[in-house]
Every structure is written in structure tokens, then in C-alpha cells.
Design a protein around this motif. Sequence first.
Motif, PDB file in Angstrom:
ATOM      1  N   GLU A 194      -4.538   7.960  -8.748  1.00  0.00           N
ATOM      2  CA  GLU A 194      -5.204   8.975  -7.933  1.00  0.00           C
ATOM      3  C   GLU A 194      -6.354   8.307  -7.161  1.00  0.00           C
ATOM      4  O   GLU A 194      -7.219   7.670  -7.740  1.00  0.00           O
ATOM      5  N   GLY A 195      -6.341   8.417  -5.874  1.00  0.00           N
ATOM      6  CA  GLY A 195      -7.389   7.824  -5.037  1.00  0.00           C
ATOM      7  C   GLY A 195      -6.900   7.682  -3.599  1.00  0.00           C
ATOM      8  O   GLY A 195      -5.718   7.890  -3.296  1.00  0.00           O
ATOM      9  N   ALA A 196      -7.847   7.347  -2.757  1.00  0.00           N
ATOM     10  CA  ALA A 196      -7.512   7.196  -1.316  1.00  0.00           C
ATOM     11  C   ALA A 196      -6.916   5.808  -1.101  1.00  0.00           C
ATOM     12  O   ALA A 196      -7.512   4.913  -0.487  1.00  0.00           O
ATOM     13  N   ILE A 197      -5.682   5.639  -1.664  1.00  0.00           N
ATOM     14  CA  ILE A 197      -5.019   4.339  -1.544  1.00  0.00           C
ATOM     15  C   ILE A 197      -4.748   3.997  -0.079  1.00  0.00           C
ATOM     16  O   ILE A 197      -4.798   2.829   0.333  1.00  0.00           O
ATOM     17  N   ALA A 198      -4.479   5.015   0.732  1.00  0.00           N
ATOM     18  CA  ALA A 198      -4.132   4.782   2.145  1.00  0.00           C
ATOM     19  C   ALA A 198      -5.261   4.116   2.924  1.00  0.00           C
ATOM     20  O   ALA A 198      -5.039   3.546   4.003  1.00  0.00           O
ATOM     21  N   VAL A 241       0.846  -1.197   0.000  1.00  0.00           N
ATOM     22  CA  VAL A 241       0.000   0.000   0.000  1.00  0.00           C
ATOM     23  C   VAL A 241       0.880   1.246   0.000  1.00  0.00           C
ATOM     24  O   VAL A 241       0.616   2.226  -0.733  1.00  0.00           O
ATOM     25  N   PHE A 242       1.927   1.234   0.826  1.00  0.00           N
ATOM     26  CA  PHE A 242       2.821   2.399   0.872  1.00  0.00           C
ATOM     27  C   PHE A 242       3.486   2.628  -0.479  1.00  0.00           C
ATOM     28  O   PHE A 242       3.606   3.766  -0.959  1.00  0.00           O
ATOM     29  N   TYR A 243       3.914   1.531  -1.127  1.00  0.00           N
ATOM     30  CA  TYR A 243       4.577   1.669  -2.430  1.00  0.00           C
ATOM     31  C   TYR A 243       3.612   2.237  -3.469  1.00  0.00           C
ATOM     32  O   TYR A 243       3.957   3.176  -4.218  1.00  0.00           O
ATOM     33  N   VAL A 244       2.395   1.693  -3.571  1.00  0.00           N
ATOM     34  CA  VAL A 244       1.423   2.162  -4.559  1.00  0.00           C
ATOM     35  C   VAL A 244       1.057   3.608  -4.296  1.00  0.00           C
ATOM     36  O   VAL A 244       0.947   4.435  -5.214  1.00  0.00           O
ATOM     37  N   ASP A 245       0.861   3.947  -2.995  1.00  0.00           N
ATOM     38  CA  ASP A 245       0.430   5.299  -2.650  1.00  0.00           C
ATOM     39  C   ASP A 245       1.538   6.312  -2.910  1.00  0.00           C
ATOM     40  O   ASP A 245       1.274   7.478  -3.224  1.00  0.00           O
TER      41      ASP A 245
END
Length: 526
Positions: free
Chosen positions: A43-47, A33-37
Motif C-alpha cells: 500500500e503506497g503511492a508506488i506510481a 513499477v507497474f508490476y509492483v503497483d
Amino acid sequence: MAIASTIFRARDLEGGAQHLVFCLVAVVLAAGVFYVDTYTDIEGAIAVLYVITMLLAAQATTRVGLLAISGCCAVLALLSYAMTHGDDGDLQSTVRLIVALAALAVTTMLLMKTESARLTLLSINSALKESEERYRSIFDRTRVALWERDYSKLHALLMNLKRQGISDIREYSRANPGFVDRCIDLIDVVASNEAAREMLGPNGSAMGALKRTILPTQDKFIDVLQAIADNRRVFEDKAVVRTDSGEDKLVLLSISFPADPASFNRVVVSMVDVTQREMALKALAEAQAELTNASKAATVGAMSASLAHELNQPLGAIIVNAQTLLRWLDRDPPDLAAARRSAERMIRDSERASEIIRNTRSLLAHADGKLESFRLDDLIDETLTLLEHELQRSGTTVVVEKEETPLLKAVRIELQQVLINLITNAIQAMDEAGSGERVITVRKEKQDDDAIRVTIRDSGPGISAEAKEKLFSPFFTTKASGMGMGLSICRSTLEARGGRLDGGNHPEGGAVFAMSMPIRPETDHA
């Protein structure tokens, strides 16, 4: 990984390989998740996906671990935001960060609450398990015969009858001969302890033996059915049960019915074998009855001795007057006037002897327990007359304090037997103690409107502290040749007629016994 290892250590030790898998997946997911974000243009609320990390971690960590992981995820989200937007962050990206952090916070709170509930449930289950183990230990090891029986089907049947308006189970069972057998068939034995198997035999606690066990006491079983129908919580009574060997035992039966109808699937039934105790009580009652008869026989013996003593004087006078009469007739001329006087004295002495016999027969005629009204003064005088020889032999003086009392309605011979016993005990006590002045004081008074009190006090040594505690106990005696039943019988005799007998020491010395008797008993026959 070192941090993750520390966070998951407790759960890893507890849950083994499964918890380790959850730990690794959660760490890998958080890193992804950290890598993608941070390093992608998505663009999006990946976190928000950190929530999944929290859900996976919750399966393998503790409350402290959850807080630590939640903090790490929040730090990663903030770090990613700082690295990707720096000082030129726009409103949209800031809102996405706030939504992710809020989702993370809410998820953490819910997981913490879930964990608290889980720990509470585990604690409750552990307490229940310990309670069940304690109950089972008590159930198995107690020396009281215990059963757990399933009464649920029987309870449903009786409640159905009650809804139909049937409240008298005994009457219903008489109208339906197979009803009791049907009820017995509805009972299942869930468990029994070792004491139950010892009482009824190895097979006595099995379901197949339940009907045979209850068979001798169907009347009591109907009482149990009535108790269930009446929604009573406890049933206690004596009952007869039959063992594997066919022996009937008298037991004290106790059944505790639950308040919740759903709990009738495990009803506790206890039995205490009282066969030997009841046999001992029966033997004691028979022995007391025999000793009472023996005491009455002793009273008759005392009356016989007194009768012989009293008849000796008038019979002797008759002989003397008969000899005198012959001498007057042998004179020349015969002295008829003197002979007539001798004959008149013979008639007087004969009537006196006849009166003595008539009074004694009158006393013995009421030995069947018939109530009669009499003056207490007359009874005391007659009793002292019966004991006159014993009083003279021991050198005992009896002082009767005269006080007017109403007529007493009682069984005369029983009351006289008590008086004879108490006065005789006083004489013997003073004899054994070697008392110099031997005085027995008899006092009677009206205790209240319904009772008369008679006290008998002697001038002996009194009653010792040890003897006072067991004074009226059967078979307790301080005499070398005594049976220890006299005072016990006296008290039982008075209590059977609504009276009372107490004993103790007088403040001025000597023993004192107090008889309290109702002036008129509630019934004419005890």
C-alpha cells in the motif's frame, strides 16, 4: 521495446552505448513499477516511482521523447489503478493516484524546462565557438600585425597607483627610473599572427623580445600607460619598434582597451608599418621644397630678364646723350648750353636706371618671408612690368579692372610669385591653343571684411574635364616640358598664409583662377 526504441532513437544515435543503457534501465524500471503497483499488496503511492523513470529517460531522449514517456507512465499508472481497484476504489487509493500523476506532471514540466535550457546553452556555446573560429581566422589571416597581450597585471598596478592619488604617469616614471621596465615585465604576449612575425621577425612576438621591441619608443609606452590610467578605450599614435635584426620601423600603433577590467587579460594590439610611406612623404616634401626654391629662382630669373630689358632703355639713352654731349663740346666754340642739357638728361636716365635696380633689390630683399603692408594695385603693376617682355612676345593684352581695396598684409615676394605663375600659365595656355585674341583679365575685389579676392581669367580654351580633377595635384601637367608643380606650390603657398586658390572654367569661356587672401593674417609669421 519497439516503442522505447522509437522514443530513444535520436539520442541513441547521438550518444551511443551510454544512451542505450539509460534507455534499457528506464524501460525495466517502468515495467518493475507497474508490476509492483499492480500485482503486489504494497500500500503506497508506488506510481510516484515513475518519476525516476522520467529522470533516467531525460538523459537519453529528446523533448518529444520526454512527452511520450510521460504519457506512457501516466497510462501505466491509470491502467494499474483500474486493474487493482476497478469500480470499488476508495478515497485513499484515488489520492495516491492523483499524487503520482501530479508528481509525474511536475517532473515532466521541470525536465522540459531543463531540456530547453540545455538546448539554449548548446546553441549559445555553438555560436560562441563559431564566433571564436571566425575571430581566430581573421586574427591569423589579416595582413595587419596583431597581438593579444595580457595587460591585467599592468592594469592592476596602474589602478593601484591611481587610488594612491598618482595621476601623472610620466612624472612618476621620471621619479622612479625602474618603473617603465617593471611595467614592461608585467605584460605577457598571449598570441600573435603571421603578419606580426613578418614585421618584427620570427622572435619579435615572443615575451622575451617585448622589452627590446618597446625600448626605442619608451616615451610612447608611457603615453600608453597614461591612457590605461585615464581609462581611455583606444590609444592610437605613431611609434618606433625594433625588429629582430635591429632595424627600427615606424608603425601606426593602435590598442583597444576593454571596458571591463576583467577583460584586460586579452588586449588586442595592432601595428601597421608606415615606414615606406613616411619616407615617401618626406621625400615628396623635400622635392616640393626644392621645386619651390627652383620656382623662386625662376622668378628671380624673370626679374633679371625684366631688369635687363628695363635697363636697356635708360642705358641706351645715356650713351646717346653722352655722344651728343661730345658733339656739342667739339664745336668751335663749344655749345655749352646744349652740352648742359645733354648732361642733365644723362643724370635723369641714370637716376631712372638706379630706381629700377633699387625696386628690384627691394623685391628680392623680402624673400625671407617677412610680412609687409602694401597696395594690391602696386603689386599687380610691378608684376606686369616684370612680365612685360613675355606679354609683348606673345601679343597678350592684360586688362586690370580697378577697384579700391584696403591695404594687404602679406609676404610680397610670395604673392608676386603666385601672380607670375598664374599669368605665365595663362600666356602659355593661349600660345599652345593658338588663340587669336589673347586677353588676360585681372580683377580684384573685397570678398568680405577679412579677405580680398583676385581672379585671373584668360581667353584660351579653358580646362578639360580630365585636367580639372587633377589640377592641383603634384607632378600633373598638360605641358610637354612642365614639371607639374607650379599650381600645387601656388596653392600650398596661399594656404600656408591662410588663403585659398581655386581653378575652373569661366561661363563665358576661358580658364579662371581665384585667389582668396586674408587682409591681415592671424600671425606675423607663418
